[in-house]
Motif scaffolding. Sequence first.
Motif, PDB file in Angstrom:
ATOM      1  N   ARG A  40       5.904  78.165  58.234  1.00 54.35           N
ATOM      2  CA  ARG A  40       6.701  79.089  57.400  1.00 54.35           C
ATOM      3  C   ARG A  40       5.864  80.307  57.015  1.00 54.35           C
ATOM      4  NH1 ARG A  40      10.614  75.320  54.986  1.00 54.35           N
ATOM      5  NH2 ARG A  40      11.829  74.789  56.837  1.00 54.35           N
ATOM      6  N   LEU A  41       4.590  80.059  56.722  1.00 49.91           N
ATOM      7  CA  LEU A  41       3.694  81.174  56.375  1.00 49.91           C
ATOM      8  C   LEU A  41       3.480  82.107  57.568  1.00 49.91           C
ATOM      9  CD1 LEU A  41       0.946  79.384  54.221  1.00 49.91           C
ATOM     10  CD2 LEU A  41       2.718  80.933  53.398  1.00 49.91           C
ATOM     11  N   GLN A  42       3.477  81.521  58.780  1.00 48.47           N
ATOM     12  CA  GLN A  42       3.312  82.347  59.980  1.00 48.47           C
ATOM     13  C   GLN A  42       4.435  83.379  60.088  1.00 48.47           C
ATOM     14  OE1 GLN A  42       0.817  82.408  62.170  1.00 48.47           O
ATOM     15  NE2 GLN A  42      -0.295  80.734  61.178  1.00 48.47           N
ATOM     16  N   ASN A  43       5.624  82.977  59.643  1.00 48.47           N
ATOM     17  CA  ASN A  43       6.785  83.885  59.700  1.00 48.47           C
ATOM     18  C   ASN A  43       6.796  84.898  58.557  1.00 48.47           C
ATOM     19  OD1 ASN A  43       7.715  82.487  61.934  1.00 48.47           O
ATOM     20  ND2 ASN A  43       8.852  81.022  60.677  1.00 48.47           N
ATOM     21  N   LEU A  44       5.906  84.683  57.565  1.00 51.18           N
ATOM     22  CA  LEU A  44       5.861  85.599  56.416  1.00 51.18           C
ATOM     23  C   LEU A  44       4.609  86.473  56.496  1.00 51.18           C
ATOM     24  CD1 LEU A  44       7.027  83.198  53.545  1.00 51.18           C
ATOM     25  CD2 LEU A  44       8.215  85.264  54.293  1.00 51.18           C
ATOM     26  N   SER A  45       4.482  87.211  57.567  1.00 48.91           N
ATOM     27  CA  SER A  45       3.334  88.106  57.728  1.00 48.91           C
ATOM     28  C   SER A  45       3.438  89.254  56.718  1.00 48.91           C
ATOM     29  CB  SER A  45       3.313  88.681  59.147  1.00 48.91           C
ATOM     30  OG  SER A  45       4.484  89.465  59.348  1.00 48.91           O
ATOM     31  N   TYR A  46       2.364  90.053  56.646  1.00 52.89           N
ATOM     32  CA  TYR A  46       2.369  91.198  55.728  1.00 52.89           C
ATOM     33  C   TYR A  46       3.502  92.162  56.080  1.00 52.89           C
ATOM     34  CZ  TYR A  46       0.847  95.483  53.391  1.00 52.89           C
ATOM     35  OH  TYR A  46       0.809  96.610  52.621  1.00 52.89           O
TER      36      TYR A  46
END
Length: 714
Positions: free
Chosen positions: A492-498
């Motif tokens: 999920r964090l991978q999909n929430l890039s900067y």
Amino acid sequence: MPPPADIVKVAIEWPGAFPKLMEIDQKKPLSAIIKEVCEGWSLGNHENFALQNADSTNFYITEKNRNDIKNGSILRLTTSPSQTALQLHERIQSSSMDAKLEALKDLANSSRDITFAQEFINLDGISLLTQMVESGTDFGDLLSFTLTAFVELMDHGIVSWDTFSVAFIKKISSYVNKSAMDTAVLQRSLAILESMVLNSQDLYQKVAQEITIGQLIPHLQGSDQDIQTYTIAVINALFLKAPEEKRQEMAHILAQKQLRSIILSNVIRSPKPINDEMAHQLYVLQVLTFNLLEDRMMTKMDPQDQAQRDIIFELRRIAFDVECEPNNSGSIEKRKSMYTRDYKKLGFINHVNPAVDFTQIPPGMLALDNMLYFARHHQDSYIRIVLENSSREDKHECPFGRSSIELTKMLCEILRVGELPSENCHDFHPMFFTHDRSFEEFFCICIQLLNKTWKEMRATSEDFNKVMQVVREQIMRALTLKPNSLDQFKSRLQNLSYTEILKIRQSERMNQEDFQSRPILELREKIQPEIMELIKQQRLNRLCDGTCFRKISSRRRQDKFWYCRLSPNHKVLHYGDLEESPQGEVPHDSLQDKLPVADIKAVVTGKDCPHMKEKGALKQNKEVLELAFSVLYESDEYLNFIAPDKHEYCMWTDGLNALLGKEMTSEFTKSDMDTLLSMEMKLRLLDLENIQIPEAPPPIPKEPSNYDFVYDCN
């Protein structure tokens, strides 16, 4: 002409006779009303009689609650509480097993009424029940109803828990320790043990001697979710009341007994959906587990402690693959220079003595523990992050040491390490039950995220706080999705890039766009009353739909519900008790009680509510306080509410204030106003010059002759 306010029209039942319709004068003493009713049926000794509600509760009418009688209520003439208590006191001692069972059933049902409970307790009824349990002669249903009556009587808070003997505790514990035990008996026994532990420090010690975690674990491996819930509740109670020095020892035993993996496989990953009470107990266990970190979080590093300094040497050794040099290798100055260089590469603020960095609390020594865990268990990632940043010369290096310390502090804030569990929260995260060192693994994922985000932002040391804000947002957004595992959290964090965070922020900013020019502000002021009226109508419609409220008692799992809704003409609040949580709306005619809106004097919230003043335990609970509100009517009568969530709280307080002609002040009103006002402004400011808007919608096109063009993405 309407009847006087003090006159209530009711029906009164008496077994074997036709019900009577009569008017009750609320100014008359209750004893005079009962005497009048008895005389109507030619019954003597009216002091041996009482009135009770002819509904599922069967609660007695007393001088305290008589004002709850509404027009159209059905009452029943019955024996007085003292007589009923006396009769049941004798009947439960019957030599006939069948008669005794019926008596215990009646006792379990009657004990829910505090008026009866007081009378039965005055006859030393609690002692009689404990003697019956201690004797060990009753089993099955007899024992089940005995324990049910005991739990109901104790729930009223009339008798102190400290009065019970060791023999009684041993007997209750034996029911929990047995592998094959009647489900109802086991459930009541677990509830009694939980209450004992929570209500008395002395009883906690006695229960802790009788019950071991190993004896509780098998109850989690069954399929009965109620038993599982009560079992986790007992474990939580023992955890909560344990002295601080024993909590770490208890946590070690829980780990040895594989409590986490048993809960994961038998509860969280069970095919049965998790109910609210189980979710609450899992949340409490999660909080208590993370609170074990508080000691390390609040411990400063001692710069003179060699064992603690060795941990920093270990971080240096793993990162740069250097062995500790013997004391005679090179000059002291050279060694100091080499250490300083390496500590700078590791990203510490104090390059000379990094131990000083860990004197800030929070996060104290917990940050160093996390760094060492990352270095040992994710060595490749640790070395890559340190070397990658230490070799950069463009001021874009991410300081690992400083980042780890601030990240640990942030994670403690997000998970509220050190705070007591809330009474009304169900916010557990399944992923924290998937690993024995879940906090450390959580840190390892987040420190890699921080490093990745730092690079994406091309940040320098001046941007440190900005990066931390973005990382917090990434973590919070990923947690909101309640991932089932740490790997799922990572993806999920991978999909929430900067870049994605910037897009989300831009989208939210556009939705909340605020134009400041004078004509726009004037238009906003003109539209605002229309929007406020729209919000008001929505709130009143929500009150007309109604809401199911839960009655909070001293024992949370005693689920009792009541429903309240506003009449379509906005003139009356209809409310009444329910047996269970309803599926959909409850019709007006099934709600017995009414409160005219014209009688409402005020709406009070939080600590000003009478039911928050009465319940000392709840008074300290911030979340319950935030959901409490009361309606004041007549002189000093209150209708008390505890909303199921913040949304319902705002809907009801806004709606009630709107009914009273007062301003709606909730945060939801402000949010709705901003959203609707922004939409309306954008619609009105659309550039529609030279665009002809059709008066009728365009026609629906004909169906195509075939659907060969359809492409199935799956």
